[in-house]
Design a protein around this motif. Structure first.
Motif, PDB file in Angstrom:
ATOM      1  N   UNK A 226       0.765  -1.286   0.205  1.00  0.00           N
ATOM      2  CA  UNK A 226       0.055   0.038   0.109  1.00  0.00           C
ATOM      3  C   UNK A 226       0.953   1.151   0.053  1.00  0.00           C
ATOM      4  N   UNK A 227       1.943   1.271   0.835  1.00  0.00           N
ATOM      5  CA  UNK A 227       3.048   2.395   0.753  1.00  0.00           C
ATOM      6  C   UNK A 227       3.648   2.614  -0.590  1.00  0.00           C
ATOM      7  N   UNK A 228       4.061   1.431  -1.002  1.00  0.00           N
ATOM      8  CA  UNK A 228       4.833   1.742  -2.376  1.00  0.00           C
ATOM      9  C   UNK A 228       3.907   2.316  -3.529  1.00  0.00           C
ATOM     10  N   UNK A 229       2.518   1.740  -3.455  1.00  0.00           N
ATOM     11  CA  UNK A 229       1.708   2.350  -4.328  1.00  0.00           C
ATOM     12  C   UNK A 229       1.378   3.750  -4.160  1.00  0.00           C
ATOM     13  N   UNK A 230       1.256   4.247  -2.939  1.00  0.00           N
ATOM     14  CA  UNK A 230       1.035   5.574  -2.832  1.00  0.00           C
ATOM     15  C   UNK A 230       2.166   6.327  -3.116  1.00  0.00           C
ATOM     16  N   UNK A 231       3.407   6.014  -2.696  1.00  0.00           N
ATOM     17  CA  UNK A 231       4.554   6.541  -3.315  1.00  0.00           C
ATOM     18  C   UNK A 231       4.757   6.691  -4.901  1.00  0.00           C
ATOM     19  N   UNK A 232       4.553   5.610  -5.415  1.00  0.00           N
ATOM     20  CA  UNK A 232       4.771   5.740  -6.800  1.00  0.00           C
ATOM     21  C   UNK A 232       3.887   6.476  -7.589  1.00  0.00           C
ATOM     22  N   UNK A 233       2.672   6.337  -7.059  1.00  0.00           N
ATOM     23  CA  UNK A 233       1.637   7.321  -7.499  1.00  0.00           C
ATOM     24  C   UNK A 233       2.068   8.702  -7.458  1.00  0.00           C
ATOM     25  N   UNK A 234       2.360   9.071  -6.207  1.00  0.00           N
ATOM     26  CA  UNK A 234       3.110  10.553  -6.223  1.00  0.00           C
ATOM     27  C   UNK A 234       4.131  10.620  -7.017  1.00  0.00           C
ATOM     28  N   UNK A 235       5.144   9.787  -7.214  1.00  0.00           N
ATOM     29  CA  UNK A 235       6.184  10.029  -8.446  1.00  0.00           C
ATOM     30  C   UNK A 235       5.771  10.262  -9.619  1.00  0.00           C
ATOM     31  N   UNK A 236       4.667   9.475  -9.969  1.00  0.00           N
ATOM     32  CA  UNK A 236       4.224   9.600 -11.486  1.00  0.00           C
ATOM     33  C   UNK A 236       3.354  10.668 -11.663  1.00  0.00           C
ATOM     34  N   UNK A 237       2.871  11.485 -10.508  1.00  0.00           N
ATOM     35  CA  UNK A 237       1.978  12.696 -10.603  1.00  0.00           C
ATOM     36  C   UNK A 237       3.026  13.812 -10.895  1.00  0.00           C
ATOM     37  N   UNK A 238       4.166  13.465 -10.343  1.00  0.00           N
ATOM     38  CA  UNK A 238       5.179  14.565 -10.251  1.00  0.00           C
ATOM     39  C   UNK A 238       5.959  14.601 -11.534  1.00  0.00           C
ATOM     40  N   UNK A 239       6.511  13.692 -12.033  1.00  0.00           N
ATOM     41  CA  UNK A 239       7.350  13.624 -13.143  1.00  0.00           C
ATOM     42  C   UNK A 239       6.785  13.004 -14.568  1.00  0.00           C
ATOM     43  N   UNK A 240       5.511  12.298 -14.324  1.00  0.00           N
ATOM     44  CA  UNK A 240       4.909  11.891 -15.569  1.00  0.00           C
ATOM     45  C   UNK A 240       5.429  10.597 -15.912  1.00  0.00           C
ATOM     46  N   UNK A 241       6.334   9.892 -15.126  1.00  0.00           N
ATOM     47  CA  UNK A 241       7.112   8.776 -15.602  1.00  0.00           C
ATOM     48  C   UNK A 241       6.010   7.446 -15.637  1.00  0.00           C
ATOM     49  N   UNK A 242       6.230   6.668 -16.645  1.00  0.00           N
ATOM     50  CA  UNK A 242       5.249   5.473 -16.666  1.00  0.00           C
ATOM     51  C   UNK A 242       5.895   4.243 -16.182  1.00  0.00           C
ATOM     52  N   UNK A 243       7.075   4.414 -16.045  1.00  0.00           N
ATOM     53  CA  UNK A 243       7.994   3.114 -15.788  1.00  0.00           C
ATOM     54  C   UNK A 243       7.546   2.278 -14.771  1.00  0.00           C
ATOM     55  N   UNK A 244       6.961   3.152 -13.677  1.00  0.00           N
ATOM     56  CA  UNK A 244       6.136   2.488 -12.440  1.00  0.00           C
ATOM     57  C   UNK A 244       5.428   1.609 -12.465  1.00  0.00           C
ATOM     58  N   UNK A 245       4.663   1.743 -13.514  1.00  0.00           N
ATOM     59  CA  UNK A 245       3.151   0.906 -13.999  1.00  0.00           C
ATOM     60  C   UNK A 245       3.389  -0.631 -13.499  1.00  0.00           C
ATOM     61  N   UNK A 246       4.261  -1.448 -13.916  1.00  0.00           N
ATOM     62  CA  UNK A 246       4.387  -2.771 -13.608  1.00  0.00           C
ATOM     63  C   UNK A 246       4.566  -3.052 -12.094  1.00  0.00           C
ATOM     64  N   UNK A 247       5.378  -2.318 -11.448  1.00  0.00           N
ATOM     65  CA  UNK A 247       5.244  -2.305 -10.052  1.00  0.00           C
ATOM     66  C   UNK A 247       4.050  -1.903  -9.483  1.00  0.00           C
ATOM     67  N   UNK A 248       3.463  -0.703 -10.000  1.00  0.00           N
ATOM     68  CA  UNK A 248       2.170  -0.311  -9.360  1.00  0.00           C
ATOM     69  C   UNK A 248       0.937  -1.506  -9.591  1.00  0.00           C
ATOM     70  N   UNK A 249       1.107  -2.051 -10.523  1.00  0.00           N
ATOM     71  CA  UNK A 249       0.068  -3.147 -10.952  1.00  0.00           C
ATOM     72  C   UNK A 249       0.152  -4.244 -10.153  1.00  0.00           C
ATOM     73  N   UNK A 250       1.641  -4.756  -9.830  1.00  0.00           N
ATOM     74  CA  UNK A 250       1.778  -5.867  -8.791  1.00  0.00           C
ATOM     75  C   UNK A 250       1.421  -5.605  -7.239  1.00  0.00           C
ATOM     76  N   UNK A 251       1.452  -4.245  -7.062  1.00  0.00           N
ATOM     77  CA  UNK A 251       1.041  -3.870  -5.772  1.00  0.00           C
ATOM     78  C   UNK A 251      -0.531  -4.004  -5.766  1.00  0.00           C
TER      79      UNK A 251
END
Length: 337
Positions: free
Chosen positions: A197-222
């Motif tokens: 849950x914490x990982x998902x929240x942090x990576x969502x924040x990261x994606x909002x800030x820099x627009x990066x999509x490379x986190x999507x596989x990890x977010x999906x696995x979360x």
């Protein structure tokens, strides 16, 4: 669930090597409020505009009679409203309020998180990639150095001691929550430590800030780990996935197939994996893991002969032995004997 997905789990950072800080992240958007609230305005006759007391009321009452009635009400309540508005038992008033025990404990925990684990002397922060240290230049020098050391320490520990690595990233986030690189590092460390849950929240924040999509596989696995495979499938269908490099596409394929299995859709999981480059001549780890996931799903679907063949094909390119394909093949051969 997540703990049973050894070879379906995506690599951190979309397959990039662990570096401690990595890139990406987002500001927290958390702000401070210094307002005292509506009750800070004095209440009572002293706060009324000058001259108002000299005018009679609409009912013809004299001002002094109104004041008498106000005094009676004050006595009935046992306290003057002006006292409450200027302090009293309101939280935050110096010397008039004692922090509850549970709040004291929370502050202790917050302080421990801010301090973070002890930093080894040999960790200087210079271990980080220049692309990461460059994002810290906006901080004061001493603060940037401390954040860099925590990120570097996290990078050295994330594979062997992910929980301590996570604590280091929390210390970095407490000092620089508005930096993308810090939020990404925190998300990746949380993921490695199993704090989905914490990982998902942090990576969502990261994606909002820099627009990066490379986190999507990890977010999906979360999402899978949290029991929401349908959310994982939504991320797997994101348009940006089509532009991923082969390694990142493989990571998302593994998560998508795993989500289908979570939902009991074995045939759909097999079709998902069959669209991946299973016959690639590469011996990269992502090809090994794709083949292993396919063999494992075939066995789950009752197609043991096909599963045996694909376990052998997996073992043939698994020179680093990142899977137990050889053992799985041997077990199937004994079962069929």
């Amino acid at each position: 669930m997540a703990e049973d997905r050894r070879n379906e789990r995506p690599a951190r950072g979309g397959g990039r090597p662990s570096s401690g800080g990595r890139s990406g992240g987002a500001p927290s958007g958390r702000g401070a409020s210094g307002g005292q609230g509506r009750s800070s305005r004095p209440v009572g006759k002293d706060s009324r505009p000058a001259g108002k007391d000299s005018r009679p009321s609409r009912t013809g009452e004299r001002p002094d009679r109104r004041d008498d009635r106000r005094d009676d009400r004050k006595d009935a309540r046992g306290s003057d409203r002006r006292d409450n508005s200027r302090g009293g038992d309101r939280p935050g008033r110096k010397n008039d309020w004692k922090r509850p025990v549970d709040k004291q404990e929370s502050r202790t925990e917050a302080q421990a998180r801010y301090d973070g684990p002890e930093l080894p002397e040999e960790i200087t922060g210079k271990e980080l990639d220049r692309s990461i240290t460059g994002q810290l230049k906006g901080l004061p020098e001493k603060l940037a150095a401390r954040v860099a050391r925590h990120l570097a320490a996290a990078g050295t520990l994330i594979d062997d001691d992910p929980e301590t690595a996570y604590q280091h990233t929390l210390a970095a986030r407490s000092r620089a929550p508005r930096l993308a690189v810090v939020r990404e590092a925190t998300g990746e460390a949380a993921y490695a430590a199993g704090h989905y849950a914490e990982a998902l929240a942090e990576l969502r924040a990261a994606k909002r800030m820099n627009g990066a999509t490379e986190y999507l596989p990890i977010m999906a696995d979360c999402h899978r780990a949290l029991g929401h495979p349908e959310q994982a499938l939504k991320l797997a269908k994101s348009p940006s996935v089509a532009n991923f490099v082969p390694e990142a596409k493989a990571e998302m394929t593994l998560v998508e197939a795993g989500a289908r299995r979570d939902m009991g859709q074995l045939d759909a999981a097999l079709r998902t994996l069959e669209l991946a480059p299973l016959m690639s001549k590469s011996r990269a780890s992502w090809v090994v893991r794709l083949r292993y996931a396919y063999a494992d799903t075939l066995e789950a679907a009752g197609r043991e002969n096909d599963a045996l063949m694909w376990f052998h094909r997996t073992h043939a390119i698994d020179s680093d032995e990142i899977t137990d394909a050889a053992d799985r093949a041997e077990a199937l051969e004994k079962k069929q004997a």
